[in-house]
Motif scaffolding. Structure first.
Motif, PDB file in Angstrom:
ATOM      1  N   GLU A  36       0.839  -1.211   0.000  1.00  9.02           N
ATOM      2  CA  GLU A  36       0.000   0.000   0.000  1.00  9.02           C
ATOM      3  C   GLU A  36       0.874   1.261   0.000  1.00  9.02           C
ATOM      4  OE1 GLU A  36      -2.958  -0.349   3.137  1.00  9.02           O
ATOM      5  OE2 GLU A  36      -3.192  -2.491   2.697  1.00  9.02           O
ATOM      6  N   PRO A  37       1.635   1.484  -1.071  1.00 10.79           N
ATOM      7  CA  PRO A  37       2.652   2.531  -1.069  1.00 10.79           C
ATOM      8  C   PRO A  37       2.147   3.955  -1.331  1.00 10.79           C
ATOM      9  CG  PRO A  37       2.655   1.438  -3.173  1.00 10.79           C
ATOM     10  CD  PRO A  37       1.656   0.710  -2.305  1.00 10.79           C
ATOM     11  N   TRP A  38       0.860   4.156  -1.374  1.00 12.47           N
ATOM     12  CA  TRP A  38       0.336   5.491  -1.672  1.00 12.47           C
ATOM     13  C   TRP A  38       0.205   6.323  -0.397  1.00 12.47           C
ATOM     14  CZ3 TRP A  38      -1.936   0.926  -3.313  1.00 12.47           C
ATOM     15  CH2 TRP A  38      -2.853   0.350  -2.429  1.00 12.47           C
ATOM     16  N   HIS A  39       0.388   7.602  -0.584  1.00 14.54           N
ATOM     17  CA  HIS A  39       0.213   8.566   0.507  1.00 14.54           C
ATOM     18  C   HIS A  39      -0.341   9.842  -0.126  1.00 14.54           C
ATOM     19  CE1 HIS A  39       1.049  10.231   4.493  1.00 14.54           C
ATOM     20  NE2 HIS A  39       1.308  11.359   3.843  1.00 14.54           N
ATOM     21  N   PHE A  40      -1.228  10.514   0.577  1.00 16.15           N
ATOM     22  CA  PHE A  40      -1.857  11.723   0.040  1.00 16.15           C
ATOM     23  C   PHE A  40      -1.779  12.859   1.056  1.00 16.15           C
ATOM     24  CE2 PHE A  40      -3.943   8.059  -1.917  1.00 16.15           C
ATOM     25  CZ  PHE A  40      -3.768   8.353  -3.253  1.00 16.15           C
ATOM     26  N   ILE A  41      -1.419  14.025   0.585  1.00 18.43           N
ATOM     27  CA  ILE A  41      -1.440  15.242   1.397  1.00 18.43           C
ATOM     28  C   ILE A  41      -2.568  16.095   0.835  1.00 18.43           C
ATOM     29  CG2 ILE A  41      -0.171  17.305   2.104  1.00 18.43           C
ATOM     30  CD1 ILE A  41       2.410  15.629   1.477  1.00 18.43           C
ATOM     31  N   VAL A  42      -3.554  16.413   1.673  1.00 19.16           N
ATOM     32  CA  VAL A  42      -4.757  17.126   1.215  1.00 19.16           C
ATOM     33  C   VAL A  42      -4.724  18.565   1.709  1.00 19.16           C
ATOM     34  CG1 VAL A  42      -7.278  17.167   1.251  1.00 19.16           C
ATOM     35  CG2 VAL A  42      -6.061  14.967   1.313  1.00 19.16           C
ATOM     36  N   TYR A  43      -4.815  19.480   0.776  1.00 23.35           N
ATOM     37  CA  TYR A  43      -4.961  20.901   1.090  1.00 23.35           C
ATOM     38  C   TYR A  43      -6.426  21.286   0.893  1.00 23.35           C
ATOM     39  CZ  TYR A  43       0.075  21.919   1.053  1.00 23.35           C
ATOM     40  OH  TYR A  43       1.427  21.971   1.322  1.00 23.35           O
ATOM     41  N   GLU A  44      -7.077  21.685   1.965  1.00 28.35           N
ATOM     42  CA  GLU A  44      -8.456  22.184   1.865  1.00 28.35           C
ATOM     43  C   GLU A  44      -8.475  23.598   1.293  1.00 28.35           C
ATOM     44  OE1 GLU A  44     -11.118  21.412   5.240  1.00 28.35           O
ATOM     45  OE2 GLU A  44      -9.438  20.293   6.104  1.00 28.35           O
ATOM     46  N   ASN A  45      -7.358  24.282   1.397  1.00 31.41           N
ATOM     47  CA  ASN A  45      -7.241  25.643   0.885  1.00 31.41           C
ATOM     48  C   ASN A  45      -6.161  25.650  -0.203  1.00 31.41           C
ATOM     49  OD1 ASN A  45      -6.884  28.341   0.399  1.00 31.41           O
ATOM     50  ND2 ASN A  45      -6.275  28.889   2.468  1.00 31.41           N
ATOM     51  N   PRO A  46      -6.562  25.542  -1.469  1.00 34.97           N
ATOM     52  CA  PRO A  46      -5.573  25.486  -2.547  1.00 34.97           C
ATOM     53  C   PRO A  46      -4.626  26.687  -2.580  1.00 34.97           C
ATOM     54  CG  PRO A  46      -7.711  24.832  -3.371  1.00 34.97           C
ATOM     55  CD  PRO A  46      -7.931  25.359  -1.980  1.00 34.97           C
ATOM     56  N   ALA A  47      -5.090  27.847  -2.132  1.00 36.33           N
ATOM     57  CA  ALA A  47      -4.228  29.032  -2.142  1.00 36.33           C
ATOM     58  C   ALA A  47      -2.978  28.816  -1.294  1.00 36.33           C
ATOM     59  CB  ALA A  47      -5.006  30.256  -1.670  1.00 36.33           C
ATOM     60  N   GLU A  48      -3.119  28.093  -0.186  1.00 39.62           N
ATOM     61  CA  GLU A  48      -1.964  27.815   0.682  1.00 39.62           C
ATOM     62  C   GLU A  48      -0.932  26.981  -0.068  1.00 39.62           C
ATOM     63  OE1 GLU A  48      -0.838  25.430   4.778  1.00 39.62           O
ATOM     64  OE2 GLU A  48      -2.934  25.861   4.353  1.00 39.62           O
ATOM     65  N   PHE A  49      -1.398  25.912  -0.735  1.00 38.99           N
ATOM     66  CA  PHE A  49      -0.476  25.089  -1.509  1.00 38.99           C
ATOM     67  C   PHE A  49       0.165  25.910  -2.622  1.00 38.99           C
ATOM     68  CE2 PHE A  49       0.153  22.922  -5.552  1.00 38.99           C
ATOM     69  CZ  PHE A  49       1.275  22.175  -5.215  1.00 38.99           C
ATOM     70  N   CYS A  50      -0.636  26.672  -3.363  1.00 45.59           N
ATOM     71  CA  CYS A  50      -0.113  27.413  -4.515  1.00 45.59           C
ATOM     72  C   CYS A  50       0.937  28.434  -4.099  1.00 45.59           C
ATOM     73  CB  CYS A  50      -1.254  28.068  -5.280  1.00 45.59           C
ATOM     74  SG  CYS A  50      -2.318  26.847  -6.091  1.00 45.59           S
ATOM     75  N   LYS A  51       0.734  29.075  -2.961  1.00 45.92           N
ATOM     76  CA  LYS A  51       1.726  30.023  -2.431  1.00 45.92           C
ATOM     77  C   LYS A  51       3.025  29.274  -2.125  1.00 45.92           C
ATOM     78  CE  LYS A  51       2.282  33.374   1.366  1.00 45.92           C
ATOM     79  NZ  LYS A  51       3.450  32.841   2.037  1.00 45.92           N
TER      80      LYS A  51
END
Length: 192
Positions: A50-65
């Motif tokens: 099960e090698p998958w891992h996910f990081i979820v940003y509820e606020n895309p602006a934070e990730f994009c910055k």
């Protein structure tokens, strides 16, 4: 054909990539995101790694910055392009969520890395098909810094881990038409 096959076939054939700029800014309930991540968790996996891992940003602006700043910090001298910086800053303006998909290498080195990448890719496909079934638009991106070592380091993943891409999720008012360039018959060899 039975209705289950027809429903699955319809969902697969209707999955489309929708660029984040074509999304409409409406928010996806977190419960829907959790549900499609649960589907991702049922991908095929050799030796149950099960090698998958996910990081979820509820606020895309934070990730994009963060993404744009990472680009700027890793662009030396003339390599910095202000247009790329601006595009990365605003890439998710109309997306609801951003998910970083990762192949996180387990502790079974006998499993070839390509099998782990294939398993993580299947997890992403499950996620995308689940999104399609909930009328969620999606875009799987490997642009910007996504495939560069600095991106993986920023998220503190190891040398043998692999960033699979950045998934932009949202709603859209229109979807692109689907097509294939080569008929399936030209991609199959039947042996009797």
């Amino acid at each position: 054909m039975d209705t289950t096959f027809s429903a699955i076939a319809n969902n697969i054939k209707n999955r489309r990539s929708v660029k984040p700029a074509a999304m409409n800014g409406n928010k996806i309930p977190n419960g829907h995101i959790a549900a499609i991540l649960e589907l991702a968790n049922w991908a095929p996996t050799h030796a149950l790694t099960e090698p998958w891992h996910f990081i979820v940003y509820e606020n895309p602006a934070e990730f994009c910055k963060q993404h744009a700043e990472l680009y700027e910090a890793n662009s030396l001298g003339d390599n910095f392009n202000p247009t790329v910086f601006t595009n990365l800053t605003h890439q998710g303006d109309k997306a609801s969520h951003v998910i970083i998909a990762v192949m996180k290498r387990g502790n079974l080195p006998k499993i070839p890395q390509f099998e782990e990448i294939a398993a993580a890719s299947c997890a992403v496909q499950n996620l995308l098909l689940g999104a399609t079934s909930l009328n969620i638009a999606s875009f799987w991106s490997t642009g910007g810094m996504a495939l560069r070592p600095a991106f993986k380091e920023f998220f503190k993943f190891g040398e043998e881990d692999a960033i699979m891409g950045v998934l932009y999720l949202g709603y859209a008012d229109q979807y692109p038409e689907g097509k294939r360039n080569t008929p399936v018959e030209e991609k199959i060899t039947w042996i009797k």
